[in-house]
Motif scaffolding. Sequence first.
Motif, PDB file in Angstrom:
ATOM      1  N   GLU A   4       0.834  -1.201   0.000  1.00 30.28           N
ATOM      2  CA  GLU A   4       0.000   0.000   0.000  1.00 30.28           C
ATOM      3  C   GLU A   4       0.874   1.259   0.000  1.00 30.28           C
ATOM      4  O   GLU A   4       0.626   2.223  -0.714  1.00 30.28           O
ATOM      5  N   MET A   5       1.923   1.248   0.825  1.00 27.54           N
ATOM      6  CA  MET A   5       2.830   2.387   0.870  1.00 27.54           C
ATOM      7  C   MET A   5       3.527   2.568  -0.470  1.00 27.54           C
ATOM      8  O   MET A   5       3.741   3.676  -0.949  1.00 27.54           O
ATOM      9  N   SER A   6       3.892   1.448  -1.085  1.00 30.28           N
ATOM     10  CA  SER A   6       4.560   1.507  -2.378  1.00 30.28           C
ATOM     11  C   SER A   6       3.638   2.124  -3.426  1.00 30.28           C
ATOM     12  O   SER A   6       4.058   2.945  -4.226  1.00 30.28           O
ATOM     13  N   PHE A   8       1.178   4.118  -2.823  1.00 30.71           N
ATOM     14  CA  PHE A   8       1.018   5.534  -2.472  1.00 30.71           C
ATOM     15  C   PHE A   8       2.204   6.362  -2.963  1.00 30.71           C
ATOM     16  O   PHE A   8       2.047   7.455  -3.509  1.00 30.71           O
ATOM     17  N   GLU A   9       3.416   5.823  -2.754  1.00 27.38           N
ATOM     18  CA  GLU A   9       4.624   6.532  -3.183  1.00 27.38           C
ATOM     19  C   GLU A   9       4.653   6.685  -4.698  1.00 27.38           C
ATOM     20  O   GLU A   9       5.040   7.738  -5.225  1.00 27.38           O
ATOM     21  N   ILE A  10       4.260   5.620  -5.404  1.00 27.02           N
ATOM     22  CA  ILE A  10       4.225   5.694  -6.868  1.00 27.02           C
ATOM     23  C   ILE A  10       3.221   6.755  -7.317  1.00 27.02           C
ATOM     24  O   ILE A  10       3.500   7.555  -8.218  1.00 27.02           O
ATOM     25  N   LYS A  12       2.287   9.352  -5.660  1.00 22.16           N
ATOM     26  CA  LYS A  12       2.812  10.683  -5.326  1.00 22.16           C
ATOM     27  C   LYS A  12       3.827  11.146  -6.358  1.00 22.16           C
ATOM     28  O   LYS A  12       3.832  12.300  -6.774  1.00 22.16           O
ATOM     29  N   VAL A  13       4.681  10.215  -6.791  1.00 21.04           N
ATOM     30  CA  VAL A  13       5.685  10.551  -7.804  1.00 21.04           C
ATOM     31  C   VAL A  13       5.021  10.927  -9.125  1.00 21.04           C
ATOM     32  O   VAL A  13       5.398  11.904  -9.775  1.00 21.04           O
ATOM     33  N   GLU A  16       3.531  14.385  -8.784  1.00 26.24           N
ATOM     34  CA  GLU A  16       4.542  15.443  -8.835  1.00 26.24           C
ATOM     35  C   GLU A  16       5.053  15.651 -10.261  1.00 26.24           C
ATOM     36  O   GLU A  16       5.235  16.791 -10.702  1.00 26.24           O
TER      37      GLU A  16
END
Length: 264
Positions: A4-6, A8-10, A12-13, A16
């Motif tokens: 899930e964090m992965s 989310f990070e993807i 976010k990237v 951006e």
Amino acid sequence: MALEMSAFEIGKVVFEISIIWFVLYRFSIFVKGTRVVPLVRGIVVLVILFSLTTILNLEVLNWILTKLFAISVIGFLVIFQPEIRRGLSKIGQTYFDLFSPVPEEGIVHKISQSLVSLAQKRIGALVAFERGVGLKTYSETGVRLDAVVSSELLNTIFAPLGPLHDGGVVVNSGRIVAAGCIFPLSQHLDLDRSMGTRHRAALGLSEETDAVVVMVSEETGKIAIARGGELLTDFEGQDFSFVLKNILQQPQKKTLFYSWRHKK
């Protein structure tokens, strides 16, 4: 949880990158055809040279380029002040025209009637309709009138050899605020060379504000409408008064950065 964090990070990237791409894209449209383009190319060259001197450990050249960058920032702010002001004014404009005044149909008809008459006589004219963004700065460059709009008054203002003939007229809330006003000229380099000062003034004011600017060419006797940096010269057989009224009633389309297009 790690997955899930992965995700989310993807996300976010990607978000951006999308924002950066959008800003760069709008900036490229904003500077297209302006004096900023050669400067951007020069900055790219300096960045490449600066990177090379850092990698190769050329301390003297690196020191010179560092000082040159500092001077360039000040020069950029001074030389390109008009472009910076126009860009900031576009960012500051709201996306909605809830408070933009719409002239009464009778007022638009009187102004249209006068401009058509002037066009037939090949007498130059320049009229700006104030909307959401105030035109006080430009009104103060002319002669304050605060008079009721009438065809006779407009014909008198733009009469050849008259003291107010070469300036522009600002109209707001059904009244002529000022005449003989100086409008900013468009700084775009890819304008048709046949365009005179009135064309450039009409485009320039519509670039910096949300005003609708109408101009009559002395050389051709043709009427053109500038709005949002676009110049409309072909009314496709429709009545000029009808076209102008519809444009004034339409909400002004605003973007984060100004997008300029010349419409023939």
